[in-house]
Every structure is written in structure tokens, then in C-alpha cells.
Design an enzyme around this catalytic site. Structure first.
Site, mmCIF file in Angstrom:
data_model
loop_
_atom_site.group_PDB
_atom_site.id
_atom_site.type_symbol
_atom_site.label_atom_id
_atom_site.label_comp_id
_atom_site.label_asym_id
_atom_site.label_seq_id
_atom_site.Cartn_x
_atom_site.Cartn_y
_atom_site.Cartn_z
ATOM 1 N N GLU A 2 3.957 40.054 1.309
ATOM 2 C CA GLU A 2 3.493 38.844 1.982
ATOM 3 C C GLU A 2 2.911 37.877 0.960
ATOM 4 O O GLU A 2 2.357 38.299 -0.047
ATOM 5 C CB GLU A 2 2.413 39.215 3.009
ATOM 6 N N CYS B 163 -1.090 32.032 -2.343
ATOM 7 C CA CYS B 163 -1.561 33.331 -2.808
ATOM 8 C C CYS B 163 -0.337 34.249 -2.923
ATOM 9 O O CYS B 163 0.326 34.542 -1.934
ATOM 10 C CB CYS B 163 -2.580 33.855 -1.794
ATOM 11 N N CYS C 137 -0.140 48.819 -3.390
ATOM 12 C CA CYS C 137 -1.037 48.851 -4.548
ATOM 13 C C CYS C 137 -1.503 50.282 -4.795
ATOM 14 O O CYS C 137 -1.641 51.063 -3.864
ATOM 15 C CB CYS C 137 -2.251 47.956 -4.292
ATOM 16 N N CYS D 272 -8.726 50.353 -3.255
ATOM 17 C CA CYS D 272 -10.063 49.821 -2.982
ATOM 18 C C CYS D 272 -10.375 50.019 -1.501
ATOM 19 O O CYS D 272 -9.510 49.782 -0.641
ATOM 20 C CB CYS D 272 -10.138 48.340 -3.341
ATOM 21 N N CYS E 75 -9.693 47.231 1.353
ATOM 22 C CA CYS E 75 -8.460 46.457 1.268
ATOM 23 C C CYS E 75 -7.305 47.139 1.998
ATOM 24 O O CYS E 75 -7.012 48.313 1.758
ATOM 25 C CB CYS E 75 -8.112 46.247 -0.201
ATOM 26 N N GLY F 201 -1.242 43.841 -4.371
ATOM 27 C CA GLY F 201 -1.048 44.440 -5.689
ATOM 28 C C GLY F 201 -2.048 43.978 -6.734
ATOM 29 O O GLY F 201 -2.779 43.008 -6.548
ATOM 30 N N GLU F 202 -2.074 44.720 -7.827
ATOM 31 C CA GLU F 202 -2.931 44.406 -8.986
ATOM 32 C C GLU F 202 -2.021 43.809 -10.066
ATOM 33 O O GLU F 202 -1.213 44.526 -10.670
ATOM 34 C CB GLU F 202 -3.617 45.705 -9.450
ATOM 35 N N SER G 47 -6.040 37.189 -10.546
ATOM 36 C CA SER G 47 -7.188 37.978 -10.098
ATOM 37 C C SER G 47 -6.951 39.453 -10.394
ATOM 38 O O SER G 47 -5.868 39.973 -10.133
ATOM 39 C CB SER G 47 -7.380 37.771 -8.594
ATOM 40 N N SER H 123 -12.576 40.960 -9.696
ATOM 41 C CA SER H 123 -13.152 41.526 -8.467
ATOM 42 C C SER H 123 -14.298 42.444 -8.864
ATOM 43 O O SER H 123 -14.074 43.500 -9.443
ATOM 44 C CB SER H 123 -12.097 42.354 -7.717
ATOM 45 N N LEU H 124 -15.507 42.043 -8.540
ATOM 46 C CA LEU H 124 -16.679 42.803 -9.000
ATOM 47 C C LEU H 124 -17.296 43.604 -7.842
ATOM 48 O O LEU H 124 -17.404 44.812 -7.899
ATOM 49 C CB LEU H 124 -17.689 41.828 -9.608
ATOM 50 N N HIS H 125 -17.794 42.914 -6.847
ATOM 51 C CA HIS H 125 -18.260 43.483 -5.572
ATOM 52 C C HIS H 125 -19.539 44.306 -5.624
ATOM 53 O O HIS H 125 -20.100 44.591 -4.566
ATOM 54 C CB HIS H 125 -17.142 44.274 -4.873
ATOM 55 N N HIS I 217 -13.401 41.144 5.809
ATOM 56 C CA HIS I 217 -12.589 41.172 7.029
ATOM 57 C C HIS I 217 -12.368 42.630 7.403
ATOM 58 O O HIS I 217 -11.732 43.376 6.654
ATOM 59 C CB HIS I 217 -11.264 40.440 6.805
ATOM 60 N N CYS J 245 -8.374 37.368 3.059
ATOM 61 C CA CYS J 245 -8.620 38.219 1.895
ATOM 62 C C CYS J 245 -8.717 39.697 2.277
ATOM 63 O O CYS J 245 -9.482 40.064 3.170
ATOM 64 C CB CYS J 245 -9.936 37.750 1.286
HETATM 65 S S1 SF4 Z 1 -8.198 44.795 -3.693
HETATM 66 FE FE1 SF4 Z 1 -6.455 44.369 -5.058
HETATM 67 S S2 SF4 Z 1 -6.500 46.080 -6.513
HETATM 68 FE FE2 SF4 Z 1 -7.772 46.743 -4.775
HETATM 69 S S3 SF4 Z 1 -6.354 47.867 -3.415
HETATM 70 FE FE3 SF4 Z 1 -6.373 45.715 -2.732
HETATM 71 S S4 SF4 Z 1 -4.632 44.768 -3.761
HETATM 72 FE FE4 SF4 Z 1 -5.104 46.670 -4.854
#
Ligand code: SF4
Length: 331
Positions: A85, A98, A105, A109, A112, A150-151, A182, A204-206, A280, A323
Site C-alpha cells: 500500500e 508515503c 516487514c 514493532c 505496527c 517495510g524498513e 524513515s 523512529s525512537l518512541h 492508532h 501511521c
Molecule cells: S514500524 Fe516500520 S520497521 Fe517497525 S514493523 Fe512497522 S514497518 Fe517495520
């Protein structure tokens, strides 16, 4: 294909050297779908090219439009075996796309949906690029962010081809300032990105705390946040390239004023910005969205510590385009 790759094709097809730039023009400026439309290439050569190659341009197989104007596109990839997507986000002064870099992925995380889906396939440079032309032909587009599924740094060679094509004069000719990659901070890839690319960076820190970030992002075990920050300190962000930190606020977890102070301490000395993001909710995940009031207090605490912080407006939640919501698992 990059210009060097197109030159190799031209040579293989016994085309003159300048044909590589001609093909790039048709692919990236005119965005033709079939090779036969490349009218300044000799007809017999177009036929010959068509026997071996295709443009790789194909329209999305689906789209959903949010009540806020956000559009989510669905593309078939990996020979029709997977779907990805991408999300078009129009706003007053900018319109952002985006883009996804992988089908699924590996990084898992906690917050996600793409992570929940697991990894299916790497996207080719062509599959990444193909998310752009259809949108560009139908809408204004000012920015591209690699923040979809994905990363990106886990698919770095293909990503670099795409960045080259987007920013080169033979390709889209975009300024790198219009592009943001990102990442969760895969250090070797991050170093290469910082050395070789001028595009903006988002990390991405969080959480500023090791154990807490680890509970949200397994990658913290391999590449802890402080090692990412140490690396960033070796680079200069005082000119055009920007670095920002993504911080999803979770109710009762990482949203206290102590966290804001620790975060400010962690990134102190870096010219940067923090993007505060609304969580979300995902089914089966025990995390909750932080209130608006707390978000404002967190932002104020960062400002008081000298850190620029913005609250990102949530877009496209009703069509699962916001997101952390991109996924091809049943929602
Ligand atoms: S936040 Fe990014 S790196 Fe983490 S699982 Fe989702 S897509 Fe992958």
C-alpha cells in the site's frame, strides 16, 4: 534502472550511448507504459527492447479514499504474490506520498500492523518507483516519504537506486529536500545513508529508555537508541539535510514529563525536531493512545528543554491508511 544500468542495456541492444538518456526520459519524465511509445528510438530497436524488457509501470489494483481526502493505493508486487500500500496525503501547502519499501516487514514493532503481518518480499527499485507515477499524473506531489510498509534500510541497495533516479537530472530531477527516509535505525545502513545521500532522515525512537524501547521495538537489542544518536552526532545537520525523531505517545507508557526530559537529554546537541504521533490502536495489542492534553504537555516540556516538537496530524484512519496501519492482513 539507473542511468548506468540503462547504458548497459543500450550497449547490449547495440543502441548508441545517448539512447540510455532517451530511454530514461521516456521512463521517468514521460512515464510511458509501453516501450513502443518511445518514439525517438528506432522502431526495430523498440521491438527488440520490448522482447526483453518492460517499463515496469502499472496502475494500482485498488484505492480507498478517506473522508479527510487521504487516498490509499493498493499495488500488486512480487509477480502478483503480494500486495503493498502507499498513501497520498494532500494538505494545504503540500501533498505527500508515503511509499512502501518492502511487502510486510521483519522488524516486528509492537505498535505496527505491517510488523504483525510479517515479512513477505523485498520490493525491487521498480516496484518502489511504480508507486509514484500514477499519483503524480493525477495529483500535485511535493514530498515523498519512505514511511510506508517495510524498513527502507533493510532493502538498501534497491532504495539507493530509487533515490538516485528520483534526484538525478536524467530521472525525476527532484531535490533531495523533498524526500525523507524513515528508519528504525539499522546502523550499517544508516551510516551508508548518511554518507551517500542528501535526503532528509527520520528516526523512529518512541522511547528514550532502553528497556522500554526494547519492549516496543526488538531492534533496540541490536542497535540501541544511544548508538544511533552517537552516529548522528558525527554528521552535520545545520545545513539543508534535516533529521527528525518520530515519537508515538502511548498512554501511561512513554508519555510522562520525565520521558520528555530524558528524550531532550538524549538528543541534546543535535539540530533536530521531534514529531509527536498519535497511536492508532491495533487489535490484540495492549497499548493505548495518549490524550490530546497530555500530548500538548509533552510537547511543551520538549519546547522548554529547547527541542522543537510538532504534533503530527493523523490522516486516513478511517481507511486504515494512518501511521502504523498499513497491512495486508485482515483488518
Ligand atoms: S514500524 Fe516500520 S520497521 Fe517497525 S514493523 Fe512497522 S514497518 Fe517495520
Amino acid at each position: 534502472m539507473t542511468l548506468d544500468e540503462l547504458k548497459a542495456v543500450a550497449s547490449k541492444m547495440s543502441l548508441p550511448g545517448y539512447a540510455a538518456r532517451q530511454i530514461a526520459y521516456w521512463l521517468y519524465r514521460k512515464r510511458v507504459r509501453i516501450i513502443d511509445e518511445m518514439s525517438n528510438i528506432a522502431a526495430n530497436k523498440r521491438q527488440q527492447l520490448s522482447d526483453y524488457y518492460e517499463t515496469g509501470l502499472f496502475p494500482p489494483t485498488g484505492k480507498e479514499i478517506s473522508t479527510d481526502g487521504t487516498i490509499k493505493y493498493l499495488y500488486s508486487v512480487n509477480n502478483g504474490n503480494n500486495f503493498i500500500e502507499s498513501v497520498y496525503i494532500p494538505a494545504k501547502k503540500r501533498a505527500t506520498l508515503c511509499v512502501s519499501s518492502q511487502a510486510g516487514c521483519k522488524m516486528n514493532c509492537l505498535f505496527c500492523m505491517t510488523g504483525k503481518q510479517g515479512f513477505a518480499a523485498q520490493l525491487t527499485a521498480s516496484e518502489m518507483l511504480n508507486q509514484i507515477p500514477f499519483v503524480l499524473d493525477n495529483n500535485e506531489l511535493t514530498n515523498i516519504v519512505f514511511m510506508g510498509m517495510g524498513e527502507p534500510l533493510d532493502n538498501i541497495d534497491e532504495l539507493f537506486k530509487v533515490l538516485e533516479i528520483l534526484t538525478s537530472d536524467y530521472g525525476y530531477g527532484w531535490s533531495p529536500k523533498r524526500i525523507t527516509v524513515s528508519t528504525i535505525g539499522i546502523l550499517p545502513g544508516l551510516k551508508r545513508f548518511l554518507d551517500e545521500s542528501h535526503c532528509h532522515l527520520a528516526i523512529s525512537l518512541h522511547s528514550p529508555r532502553h528497556e522500554e524501547r526494547l519492549s516496543l521495538m526488538p531492534i533496540e537489542k541490536v542497535y540501541p537508541a544511544d548508538s544511533i544518536i552517537d552516529l548522528l552526532h558525527k554528521y552535520d545537520f545545520s545545513h539543508q539535510r534535516r533529521v527528525s525523531f518520530e515519537y508515538i505517545l502511548f498512554e501511561g507508557l512513554n508519555d510522562t514529563l520525565h520521558h520528555a526530559t530524558e528524550l531532550a537529554r538524549l538528543i541534546k546537541g543535535l539540530k533536530c525536531r521531534v514529531n509527536l504521533i498519535r497511536y492508532h490502536a491495533i487489535e490484540g495489542v495492549n497499548l493505548r493512545c495518549c490524550s490530546e492534553k497530555k500530548t500538548e504537555k509533552f510537547q511543551a516540556a520538549l519546547h522548554a528543554s529547547g527541542i522543537r516538537a510538532t504534533v503530527r496530524v493523523s490522516r486516513g484512519e478511517d481507511v486504515f491508511a494512518a501511521c502504523g496501519m498499513l497491512s495486508q492482513i485482515k483488518k
